[in-house]
Design an enzyme around this catalytic site. Structure first.
Site, PDB file in Angstrom:
ATOM      1  N   ASN A  35      -2.957   1.662  15.605  1.00  0.00           N
ATOM      2  CA  ASN A  35      -3.475   1.371  16.946  1.00  0.00           C
ATOM      3  C   ASN A  35      -3.913   2.691  17.571  1.00  0.00           C
ATOM      4  OD1 ASN A  35      -1.205   2.506  18.624  1.00  0.00           O
ATOM      5  ND2 ASN A  35      -0.086   0.992  17.415  1.00  0.00           N
TER       6      ASN A  35
ATOM      7  N   VAL B 184       1.442  -3.055   8.518  1.00  0.00           N
ATOM      8  CA  VAL B 184       1.245  -2.001   7.522  1.00  0.00           C
ATOM      9  C   VAL B 184       1.519  -0.631   8.141  1.00  0.00           C
ATOM     10  CG1 VAL B 184      -1.274  -1.750   7.828  1.00  0.00           C
ATOM     11  CG2 VAL B 184      -0.237  -1.319   5.606  1.00  0.00           C
ATOM     12  N   ASP B 185       1.227  -0.483   9.422  1.00  0.00           N
ATOM     13  CA  ASP B 185       1.483   0.779  10.134  1.00  0.00           C
ATOM     14  C   ASP B 185       2.983   1.109  10.100  1.00  0.00           C
ATOM     15  OD1 ASP B 185       1.076   2.977  11.781  1.00  0.00           O
ATOM     16  OD2 ASP B 185       0.598   1.811  13.581  1.00  0.00           O
TER      17      ASP B 185
ATOM     18  N   ILE C 186       0.820  -1.223   0.000  1.00  0.00           N
ATOM     19  CA  ILE C 186       0.000   0.000   0.000  1.00  0.00           C
ATOM     20  C   ILE C 186       0.847   1.263   0.000  1.00  0.00           C
ATOM     21  CG2 ILE C 186      -0.303   0.309   2.500  1.00  0.00           C
ATOM     22  CD1 ILE C 186      -3.335   0.749   1.867  1.00  0.00           C
TER      23      ILE C 186
ATOM     24  N   SER D 295      -7.267  -4.970  10.487  1.00  0.00           N
ATOM     25  CA  SER D 295      -7.430  -5.930  11.605  1.00  0.00           C
ATOM     26  C   SER D 295      -7.049  -7.373  11.281  1.00  0.00           C
ATOM     27  CB  SER D 295      -8.863  -5.927  12.170  1.00  0.00           C
ATOM     28  OG  SER D 295      -9.096  -4.807  12.988  1.00  0.00           O
ATOM     29  N   THR D 296      -6.663  -7.672  10.028  1.00  0.00           N
ATOM     30  CA  THR D 296      -6.448  -9.087   9.685  1.00  0.00           C
ATOM     31  C   THR D 296      -5.013  -9.566   9.910  1.00  0.00           C
ATOM     32  OG1 THR D 296      -5.934  -8.666   7.358  1.00  0.00           O
ATOM     33  CG2 THR D 296      -8.259  -8.982   7.937  1.00  0.00           C
ATOM     34  N   GLY D 297      -4.152  -8.685  10.443  1.00  0.00           N
ATOM     35  CA  GLY D 297      -2.782  -9.081  10.768  1.00  0.00           C
ATOM     36  C   GLY D 297      -2.689  -9.415  12.245  1.00  0.00           C
ATOM     37  N   VAL D 298      -1.914  -8.635  12.984  1.00  0.00           N
ATOM     38  CA  VAL D 298      -1.734  -8.933  14.414  1.00  0.00           C
ATOM     39  C   VAL D 298      -3.033  -8.838  15.200  1.00  0.00           C
ATOM     40  CG1 VAL D 298       0.706  -8.333  14.478  1.00  0.00           C
ATOM     41  CG2 VAL D 298      -0.974  -6.599  15.041  1.00  0.00           C
ATOM     42  N   TYR D 299      -4.019  -8.114  14.711  1.00  0.00           N
ATOM     43  CA  TYR D 299      -5.296  -8.022  15.431  1.00  0.00           C
ATOM     44  C   TYR D 299      -6.180  -9.257  15.238  1.00  0.00           C
ATOM     45  CZ  TYR D 299      -4.588  -3.245  17.204  1.00  0.00           C
ATOM     46  OH  TYR D 299      -4.133  -2.130  17.879  1.00  0.00           O
TER      47      TYR D 299
HETATM   48  N1  AR6 Z   1       0.750  -3.101   2.275  1.00  0.00           N
HETATM   49  C1  AR6 Z   1      -0.478  -3.645   2.333  1.00  0.00           C
HETATM   50  N2  AR6 Z   1      -0.883  -4.495   3.300  1.00  0.00           N
HETATM   51  C2  AR6 Z   1       0.024  -4.808   4.249  1.00  0.00           C
HETATM   52  C3  AR6 Z   1       1.327  -4.280   4.279  1.00  0.00           C
HETATM   53  C4  AR6 Z   1       1.688  -3.387   3.226  1.00  0.00           C
HETATM   54  N3  AR6 Z   1       2.900  -2.827   3.155  1.00  0.00           N
HETATM   55  N4  AR6 Z   1       1.968  -4.797   5.365  1.00  0.00           N
HETATM   56  C5  AR6 Z   1       1.112  -5.616   5.988  1.00  0.00           C
HETATM   57  N5  AR6 Z   1      -0.064  -5.642   5.317  1.00  0.00           N
HETATM   58  P1  AR6 Z   1      -1.517  -5.418  10.423  1.00  0.00           P
HETATM   59  P2  AR6 Z   1      -3.898  -4.987  12.145  1.00  0.00           P
HETATM   60  C6  AR6 Z   1      -1.306  -6.376   5.631  1.00  0.00           C
HETATM   61  O1  AR6 Z   1      -0.952  -6.394  11.379  1.00  0.00           O
HETATM   62  O2  AR6 Z   1      -4.191  -6.429  12.123  1.00  0.00           O
HETATM   63  C7  AR6 Z   1       0.273  -2.552  14.013  1.00  0.00           C
HETATM   64  O3  AR6 Z   1       1.337  -2.798  14.889  1.00  0.00           O
HETATM   65  C8  AR6 Z   1      -1.208  -7.588   6.518  1.00  0.00           C
HETATM   66  O4  AR6 Z   1      -0.789  -8.725   5.776  1.00  0.00           O
HETATM   67  O5  AR6 Z   1      -0.607  -4.420   9.801  1.00  0.00           O
HETATM   68  O6  AR6 Z   1      -4.996  -4.007  11.891  1.00  0.00           O
HETATM   69  C9  AR6 Z   1      -0.568  -1.372  14.460  1.00  0.00           C
HETATM   70  O7  AR6 Z   1       0.215  -0.369  15.065  1.00  0.00           O
HETATM   71  C10 AR6 Z   1      -2.651  -7.717   6.980  1.00  0.00           C
HETATM   72  O8  AR6 Z   1      -3.435  -8.397   5.979  1.00  0.00           O
HETATM   73  O9  AR6 Z   1      -2.723  -4.548  11.107  1.00  0.00           O
HETATM   74  C11 AR6 Z   1      -1.515  -1.991  15.419  1.00  0.00           C
HETATM   75  O10 AR6 Z   1      -0.939  -2.137  16.702  1.00  0.00           O
HETATM   76  C12 AR6 Z   1      -3.121  -6.286   7.054  1.00  0.00           C
HETATM   77  O11 AR6 Z   1      -2.147  -5.504   6.350  1.00  0.00           O
HETATM   78  C13 AR6 Z   1      -1.763  -3.350  14.836  1.00  0.00           C
HETATM   79  O12 AR6 Z   1      -0.614  -3.662  14.061  1.00  0.00           O
HETATM   80  C14 AR6 Z   1      -3.260  -5.729   8.455  1.00  0.00           C
HETATM   81  O13 AR6 Z   1      -2.240  -6.264   9.281  1.00  0.00           O
HETATM   82  C15 AR6 Z   1      -2.972  -3.358  13.923  1.00  0.00           C
HETATM   83  O14 AR6 Z   1      -3.222  -4.679  13.545  1.00  0.00           O
END
Ligand code: AR6
Length: 163
Positions: free
Chosen positions: A23, A32-33, A10, A116-120
């Protein structure tokens, strides 16, 4: 509004605004953050600090600084706790509030990560369905939304839901 599914990073999207899955501190994190903060540069953290945090389900905008996107809309998805703790409503709110903020700043093209589909831990298929359903039903000035999938499973799910 046109909705497209794209596999990729992204931070490389040349749209008016990219959405960050942040967060509630808005002070950065992993996933992604972390990628968005690294690509935007340290000014993003300063701009986020000035926002004073963000509630789950809400969204707030900053400039994109060194990103190709002019704006970043930071939204805070719910942590998955089994689905009976308001998670679907909060995730829906992330998509709707991000569109409202996009309208406020005049953004016409948006890219969303799979909030929300990553660490959340939100189940990916259910999260994709909520994303598509809430984007389709929204009334907005946004012309195009790109759903950015970082993995094949999410990309395939978006394709199915959009076809
Ligand atoms: N481009 C697009 N999608 C991505 C990228 C990227 N560069 N990197 C990861 N993803 P997550 P959450 C996808 O964990 O679950 C952070 O520490 C990833 O594969 O980034 O909402 C925040 O500060 C997944 O499908 O976000 C919060 O503490 C999606 O992005 C916490 O993580 C979301 O994964 C939020 O957790």
């Amino acid at each position: 509004m046109r909705i497209e599914a794209v596999k990729g990073d992204i931070t490389r999207e040349s749209v008016d605004a990219i959405v960050n899955a942040a967060n509630s501190s808005l002070l950065g994190g992993g996933g992604v953050d972390g990628a968005i903060h690294r690509a935007a540069g340290p000014e993003l953290r300063d701009a986020c600090r000035a926002l004073g945090g963000c509630a789950t389900g809400d969204a707030k905008a900053t400039p994109g600084f060194r990103l190709p996107a002019r704006w970043v809309i930071h939204t805070v998805g719910p942590v998955w706790r089994g689905g009976h703790d308001g998670e679907p409503e909060l995730l829906a709110s992330c998509y709707r509030r991000s569109l409202e903020v996009a309208d406020e700043i005049g953004a016409r093209s948006l890219a969303f990560p799979a909030i929300s589909t990553g660490v959340y831990g939100y189940p990916r298929n259910e999260a994709a369905a909520i994303a598509v359903r809430n984007l389709r039903s929204a009334s907005t000035g946004v012309d195009v939304v790109r759903l950015i999938a970082f993995d094949d499973e999410t990309a395939a799910r978006y394709e199915t839901l959009l076809s």
